[in-house]
Write a protein that holds these residues in place. Structure first.
Motif, PDB file in Angstrom:
ATOM      1  N   ILE A 285       0.866  -1.364  -0.141  1.00  0.00           N
ATOM      2  CA  ILE A 285       0.060  -0.033   0.034  1.00  0.00           C
ATOM      3  C   ILE A 285       0.880   1.496   0.107  1.00  0.00           C
ATOM      4  CG2 ILE A 285      -1.705   1.503   1.104  1.00  0.00           C
ATOM      5  CD1 ILE A 285      -2.426  -1.127   2.802  1.00  0.00           C
ATOM      6  N   TYR A 286       0.884   2.164  -1.066  1.00  0.00           N
ATOM      7  CA  TYR A 286       1.533   3.205  -0.944  1.00  0.00           C
ATOM      8  C   TYR A 286       0.682   4.406  -0.543  1.00  0.00           C
ATOM      9  CZ  TYR A 286       4.837   0.933  -4.111  1.00  0.00           C
ATOM     10  OH  TYR A 286       5.885  -0.121  -4.396  1.00  0.00           O
ATOM     11  N   CYS A 287       0.917   4.779   0.743  1.00  0.00           N
ATOM     12  CA  CYS A 287       0.054   5.763   1.255  1.00  0.00           C
ATOM     13  C   CYS A 287       0.816   6.997   1.154  1.00  0.00           C
ATOM     14  CB  CYS A 287      -0.392   5.313   2.761  1.00  0.00           C
ATOM     15  SG  CYS A 287      -1.052   6.632   3.659  1.00  0.00           S
ATOM     16  N   THR A 288       0.213   8.036   0.367  1.00  0.00           N
ATOM     17  CA  THR A 288       0.941   9.000   0.202  1.00  0.00           C
ATOM     18  C   THR A 288       0.364  10.313   0.793  1.00  0.00           C
ATOM     19  OG1 THR A 288       1.526   8.542  -2.042  1.00  0.00           O
ATOM     20  CG2 THR A 288       1.758  10.839  -1.791  1.00  0.00           C
ATOM     21  N   ASP A 289       0.951  11.005   1.868  1.00  0.00           N
ATOM     22  CA  ASP A 289       0.362  11.838   2.868  1.00  0.00           C
ATOM     23  C   ASP A 289       0.972  13.371   2.312  1.00  0.00           C
ATOM     24  OD1 ASP A 289      -0.654  13.516   4.865  1.00  0.00           O
ATOM     25  OD2 ASP A 289      -0.363  11.887   6.547  1.00  0.00           O
ATOM     26  N   GLN A 290      -0.209  13.909   1.889  1.00  0.00           N
ATOM     27  CA  GLN A 290       0.242  15.447   1.391  1.00  0.00           C
ATOM     28  C   GLN A 290      -0.066  16.599   2.428  1.00  0.00           C
ATOM     29  OE1 GLN A 290       0.418  14.970  -3.260  1.00  0.00           O
ATOM     30  NE2 GLN A 290      -1.930  15.250  -2.558  1.00  0.00           N
ATOM     31  N   GLU A 307       0.827  -4.494  11.662  1.00  0.00           N
ATOM     32  CA  GLU A 307      -0.124  -5.586  11.140  1.00  0.00           C
ATOM     33  C   GLU A 307       0.348  -5.484   9.599  1.00  0.00           C
ATOM     34  OE1 GLU A 307      -3.820  -4.370  11.894  1.00  0.00           O
ATOM     35  OE2 GLU A 307      -3.572  -5.086  14.100  1.00  0.00           O
ATOM     36  N   LEU A 308       0.797  -4.473   8.796  1.00  0.00           N
ATOM     37  CA  LEU A 308       0.748  -4.483   7.462  1.00  0.00           C
ATOM     38  C   LEU A 308       2.234  -4.733   7.144  1.00  0.00           C
ATOM     39  CD1 LEU A 308      -1.218  -1.676   6.381  1.00  0.00           C
ATOM     40  CD2 LEU A 308      -1.563  -3.923   5.718  1.00  0.00           C
ATOM     41  N   GLY A 309       3.131  -4.426   8.198  1.00  0.00           N
ATOM     42  CA  GLY A 309       4.533  -4.652   7.739  1.00  0.00           C
ATOM     43  C   GLY A 309       5.037  -4.175   6.529  1.00  0.00           C
ATOM     44  N   SER A 310       5.732  -4.884   5.822  1.00  0.00           N
ATOM     45  CA  SER A 310       6.394  -4.577   4.378  1.00  0.00           C
ATOM     46  C   SER A 310       5.339  -4.238   3.536  1.00  0.00           C
ATOM     47  CB  SER A 310       7.180  -5.696   4.068  1.00  0.00           C
ATOM     48  OG  SER A 310       6.722  -6.729   3.657  1.00  0.00           O
ATOM     49  N   ARG A 311       4.273  -4.572   3.839  1.00  0.00           N
ATOM     50  CA  ARG A 311       3.160  -4.118   2.903  1.00  0.00           C
ATOM     51  C   ARG A 311       2.821  -2.675   2.870  1.00  0.00           C
ATOM     52  NH1 ARG A 311       1.823  -9.696   3.936  1.00  0.00           N
ATOM     53  NH2 ARG A 311       1.714 -11.201   2.063  1.00  0.00           N
ATOM     54  N   LEU A 312       3.080  -1.930   3.734  1.00  0.00           N
ATOM     55  CA  LEU A 312       2.764  -0.600   3.910  1.00  0.00           C
ATOM     56  C   LEU A 312       4.017   0.320   3.578  1.00  0.00           C
ATOM     57  CD1 LEU A 312       0.952   1.626   4.507  1.00  0.00           C
ATOM     58  CD2 LEU A 312       1.604   1.662   6.971  1.00  0.00           C
ATOM     59  N   THR A 313       4.004   1.330   2.532  1.00  0.00           N
ATOM     60  CA  THR A 313       5.050   2.229   2.175  1.00  0.00           C
ATOM     61  C   THR A 313       4.449   3.735   2.475  1.00  0.00           C
ATOM     62  OG1 THR A 313       6.151   0.761   0.769  1.00  0.00           O
ATOM     63  CG2 THR A 313       6.504   3.002   0.611  1.00  0.00           C
ATOM     64  N   TYR A 314       4.685   4.364   3.588  1.00  0.00           N
ATOM     65  CA  TYR A 314       4.228   5.562   3.832  1.00  0.00           C
ATOM     66  C   TYR A 314       5.174   6.784   3.240  1.00  0.00           C
ATOM     67  CZ  TYR A 314       2.444   9.435   6.822  1.00  0.00           C
ATOM     68  OH  TYR A 314       2.056  10.703   7.198  1.00  0.00           O
ATOM     69  N   LEU A 315       4.697   7.495   2.385  1.00  0.00           N
ATOM     70  CA  LEU A 315       5.193   8.530   1.893  1.00  0.00           C
ATOM     71  C   LEU A 315       4.855   9.891   2.157  1.00  0.00           C
ATOM     72  CD1 LEU A 315       5.101   6.795  -1.903  1.00  0.00           C
ATOM     73  CD2 LEU A 315       6.864   6.757  -0.400  1.00  0.00           C
ATOM     74  N   ARG A 316       5.767  10.763   2.148  1.00  0.00           N
ATOM     75  CA  ARG A 316       5.325  12.167   2.453  1.00  0.00           C
ATOM     76  C   ARG A 316       5.550  13.132   1.165  1.00  0.00           C
ATOM     77  NH1 ARG A 316       3.315  15.351   4.066  1.00  0.00           N
ATOM     78  NH2 ARG A 316       4.476  16.652   5.394  1.00  0.00           N
ATOM     79  N   GLN A 317       5.042  14.130   0.677  1.00  0.00           N
ATOM     80  CA  GLN A 317       5.193  15.017  -0.554  1.00  0.00           C
ATOM     81  C   GLN A 317       4.166  16.148  -0.178  1.00  0.00           C
ATOM     82  OE1 GLN A 317       4.484  12.550  -3.632  1.00  0.00           O
ATOM     83  NE2 GLN A 317       2.498  13.643  -4.256  1.00  0.00           N
ATOM     84  N   LYS A 709      11.152  14.439  -7.563  1.00  0.00           N
ATOM     85  CA  LYS A 709      12.448  14.801  -7.009  1.00  0.00           C
ATOM     86  C   LYS A 709      12.848  16.268  -6.763  1.00  0.00           C
ATOM     87  CE  LYS A 709      17.209  14.190  -8.574  1.00  0.00           C
ATOM     88  NZ  LYS A 709      18.344  13.746  -9.717  1.00  0.00           N
ATOM     89  N   GLU A 710      11.962  17.062  -7.725  1.00  0.00           N
ATOM     90  CA  GLU A 710      12.038  18.479  -7.453  1.00  0.00           C
ATOM     91  C   GLU A 710      11.494  19.003  -6.266  1.00  0.00           C
ATOM     92  OE1 GLU A 710      10.683  20.291 -10.906  1.00  0.00           O
ATOM     93  OE2 GLU A 710      12.599  19.924 -12.024  1.00  0.00           O
ATOM     94  N   GLN A 711      10.586  18.243  -5.685  1.00  0.00           N
ATOM     95  CA  GLN A 711       9.606  18.598  -4.497  1.00  0.00           C
ATOM     96  C   GLN A 711      10.399  18.138  -3.264  1.00  0.00           C
ATOM     97  OE1 GLN A 711       6.535  20.340  -4.117  1.00  0.00           O
ATOM     98  NE2 GLN A 711       7.410  20.863  -6.218  1.00  0.00           N
ATOM     99  N   GLY A 712      11.626  17.465  -3.477  1.00  0.00           N
ATOM    100  CA  GLY A 712      12.475  16.966  -2.217  1.00  0.00           C
ATOM    101  C   GLY A 712      11.574  16.281  -1.119  1.00  0.00           C
ATOM    102  N   ILE A 713      10.993  15.039  -1.702  1.00  0.00           N
ATOM    103  CA  ILE A 713      10.300  14.014  -1.042  1.00  0.00           C
ATOM    104  C   ILE A 713      10.894  13.450   0.142  1.00  0.00           C
ATOM    105  CG2 ILE A 713       8.925  12.219  -1.331  1.00  0.00           C
ATOM    106  CD1 ILE A 713       8.939  12.666  -4.314  1.00  0.00           C
ATOM    107  N   ASP A 714       9.992  13.595   1.255  1.00  0.00           N
ATOM    108  CA  ASP A 714      10.284  12.912   2.468  1.00  0.00           C
ATOM    109  C   ASP A 714       9.923  11.682   2.736  1.00  0.00           C
ATOM    110  OD1 ASP A 714       9.632  13.698   6.027  1.00  0.00           O
ATOM    111  OD2 ASP A 714      11.093  12.323   5.030  1.00  0.00           O
ATOM    112  N   GLU A 715      10.582  10.685   2.672  1.00  0.00           N
ATOM    113  CA  GLU A 715      10.080   9.200   2.671  1.00  0.00           C
ATOM    114  C   GLU A 715      10.324   8.708   4.026  1.00  0.00           C
ATOM    115  OE1 GLU A 715      11.446   6.718  -0.530  1.00  0.00           O
ATOM    116  OE2 GLU A 715      10.888   8.231  -2.090  1.00  0.00           O
TER     117      GLU A 715
END
Length: 715
Positions: A285-290, A307-317, A709-715
């Protein structure tokens, strides 16, 4: 084991050795049953179909009210008095578990419902599946009756299976239909006592051929309990031959984007985390939090993430709207290179997890890569289906319900079983991204979403896919609950800029030649908001058209900061100056009364034209009014309510604020002239702009990668 074989079907041994995959598991709600149960199971009722179902020619005839006598009027009224199934269910059956129900003694239940009828005609049209197997485990004394409908909504019983595990007697009934060809018959099997641990249960299987389904039709079953015994059904499911799948075993990733809806988004993550069958097919699950109110800061997030473990990728932008959030999930899916699909899922929707699996498994069997969408059920009125899918109208650059259907169908009032029009297959052009499964193969070929921020990105994507030969299918039985639109109105918010700008970019992308109707639509859009004294919307509409003329690269480059610019542009207008306390403004001079006499569509149109002429010629000025003339509630804020009114206190659609809207006739005429000037420029340059936008790579994977890339994403 009792086996029964009928002419023209495979033998019991053949069906036993066939590998089947369950693609529609019969499910029941474990919460909110009083709100949603009609979508899952209803009371059986005797069929009642009106004359128009049998004779389509009646649709051509106008009712002769002037020649109707008392007898004819009574017939008309009686024909319209339909007894719909009881959708409460309390005294009919009990939901025992997610996949189990008990029909009470003497009761008769139908599973011809939105979530539990099998959409056979869609599988017939879009896959190579040749047969469907119904299977279930049953206990007690009663009957399972299998049904099939046609595209006209007419239905017939295919088979009746009598069950009696109380006395140990299990008998298979013969096919009920009298006019059944060999190709329409079924293969049935009953197995003695079920699997180990299923004491007292009987397993049943029936194989149905995929015939007579070109125009539409469903399969479903009804369950009838004997008068002296309850009847329990478990693990009922519809399966298809695994060997007819179009692809190898697949997995999906889910893209969720959120902006300050942290609790809603966390609920969505929890729902997915607790669905075992879905987790088995899930990569990430790519959860992109803006937002600024972050999902990861919510109580309970750590547990869900564990519970989700490696199945959750939390992203900030940074906040770049839904198109950037969903594109981020699509981008990451392509970069990872493991998933066959990306499911785009709204953060604030409530999911039926089984629907996600259905979309995934349907996509596995489609003849060609296919976008599989779901419908939208109303979050506030949970049995109301807003729409299942839409058609795009090129001349209006807008949408309408597919197959001549209407928005907002209430299954509590009109169950699927009693709605013949819904049994016809409804093909679609596009599906909104509240829930939409996109094959990775399509993303690789056509790219990601247009950098639209919000609005029309989903419509453009479906149309773009169709131009490359990839259809969109909105599959019945697949849907999410989502907030309805009755408390929203883009014309009174900053969203109007993106709605109109993206609407006309979409037109440029998919209509290389200009249509005279486009100029009319632009003028109509201006006049419509102007008559309602929403002058800020006119400013935003014209701002959007001017930005279109600046070319596609500007649209991409301006996306990160455009919303702030739009919000600045609408400041200072009376319609954007909002108050939460009505005592801050003078009391209106009079109460609102909608003075409307029902009229023919032609008369309403003529009245509208007169209102436009009056508005353009008016010398009315409410800018110096000391008090509003009238208070207009949100639901009545249509053009008719503002005729002859110089100022009005207008409630916002969400009911939280009100604005003192004031007529400014000089400004209105100036804005209409500006709109005509810009629309002429756009129409004049249409073909060149269309070519420029179509040739642009602003939606490519590479272009989006540069943005991220230009937005300087915080992962």
């Amino acid at each position: 084991m009792h086996t029964m074989t009928q002419p023209g079907t495979t033998t019991g041994a053949t069906t036993k050795t066939q590998n089947w995959e369950a693609v529609n598991r019969v499910v029941f709600p474990l919460s909110d049953q009083d709100l949603v149960l009609p979508l899952y199971a209803i009371e059986w009722t005797r069929p009642h179909l009106t004359d128009d179902v049998f004779d389509v020619r009646l649709d051509m005839e106008k009712l002769p009210f002037d020649a109707m006598n008392n007898k004819a009027a009574r017939k008309l009224l009686n024909e319209s008095l339909e007894h719909h199934a009881d959708t409460v269910g309390n005294n009919l059956f009990t939901v025992d578990a997610r996949h189990a129900m008990t029909v009470h003694a003497g009761k008769h239940v139908s599973l011809c419902t939105f979530f539990n009828a099998f959409p056979a005609s869609y599988w017939k049209r879009w896959t190579n599946v040749s047969a469907v197997r119904f299977s279930a485990k049953v206990q007690g004394k009663g009957e399972i009756i299998l049904y099939k409908s046609s595209g006209r909504g007419l239905f017939s019983a295919l088979d009746t299976i009598s069950i009696d595990t109380v006395s140990g007697d299990a008998m298979g009934g013969d096919a009920i239909t009298d006019d059944t060809s060999p190709a329409d018959t079924a293969t049935k099997e009953k197995h003695g006592h079920g699997a180990p641990g299923d004491a007292g249960f009987e397993s049943i299987e029936v194989v149905l051929p995929m015939t007579g389904l070109i125009d539409g039709g469903y399969f479903w079953f009804d369950a009838k309990a004997a008068n002296d015994s309850a009847f329990r059904i478990e693990d009922a499911q519809w399966s298809v031959p695994n060997g007819e799948k179009s692809v190898a075993p697949t997995t999906l990733s889910i893209a969720i984007t959120t902006f300050n809806r942290a609790q809603y988004c966390l609920r969505q993550l929890r729902t997915i985390a607790h669905e075992t069958a879905l987790i088995k097919r899930l990569d990430t699950i790519y959860c992109t939090d803006q937002g600024t109110d972050l999902v990861r800061d919510q109580p309970g997030f750590a547990q869900t993430a564990k519970e989700l473990g490696s199945r959750l990728t939390y992203l900030r932008q940074s906040n770049m709207g839904g198109s950037a959030g969903f594109s981020r999930g699509m981008y990451e899916t392509l970069k990872a290179g493991t998933s066959s699909y990306t499911l785009l899922l709204d953060d604030d929707a409530i999911s039926e997890p089984e629907a996600i699996l259905r979309a995934l498994q349907f996509a596995d069997y489609t003849k060609h890569p296919t976008i599989v969408g779901g419908g939208m059920l109303n979050l506030d009125n949970r049995t109301v289906l807003y729409t299942q899918g839409e058609r795009y109208i090129p001349t209006a650059v807008w949408m309408k319900p597919s197959q001549g259907l209407h928005y907002n169908h209430d299954f509590a009032r009109f169950p699927l079983r009693d709605s013949p029009e819904l049994h016809r297959r409804a093909d679609t052009d596009c599906n909104a991204w509240w829930m939409c499964l996109v094959p990775t193969a399509i993303m690789r070929e056509i790219g990601l979403a247009m950098p639209f921020f919000i609005k029309f990105d989903d419509i453009d994507y479906a149309l773009r896919a169709a131009e490359h030969g990839y259809p969109s299918v909105s599959l019945p039985g697949v849907a999410v609950w989502h907030q309805a639109w009755h408390d929203k109105n883009p014309t009174r918010t900053w969203e109007e800029y993106f709605l109109q700008r993206n609407r006309w970019i979409c037109a440029l992308l998919h209509s290389p030649k200009p249509d005279a109707h486009f100029a009319y639509e632009m003028l109509y859009t201006d006049v419509n908001v102007g008559l309602r004294l929403v002058y800020s919307a006119l400013t935003l509409q014209h701002m959007g058209l001017r930005d279109i003329l600046r070319g596609p690269q500007y649209i991409l480059d301006s996306m990160p900061g455009k919303m702030a610019e739009v919000q600045q542009a609408r400041r200072g207008f009376a319609d954007t100056t909002l108050v939460a306390d009505l005592d801050e403004l003078p009391a209106p001079a009079r109460e609102f009364t909608m003075r409307v006499t029902p009229a023919t569509p032609k008369a309403v149109r003529n009245s509208g034209l007169k209102a436009i002429a009056r508005g353009l010629l008016s010398r009315g000025d409410g800018t110096k009014d000391e008090r509003p003339e009238v208070a207009i509630p949100a639901d009545q804020a249509i053009w008719k309510s503002f005729v002859g009114v110089n100022s009005a206190l207008v409630t916002s659609p969400d009911g939280n604020t009100a604005a003192w809207c004031r007529r400014d006739s000089k400004l209105f005429r100036k804005q209409i002239r500006e709109g005509l000037r810009i629309s002429r420029a756009l129409m004049k340059r249409w073909e060149r702009l269309s070519e420029e936008y179509r040739a642009s790579d602003i939606c490519s994977v590479e272009a989006w990668g540069k943005v991220f890339k230009e937005q300087g994403i915080d992962e």
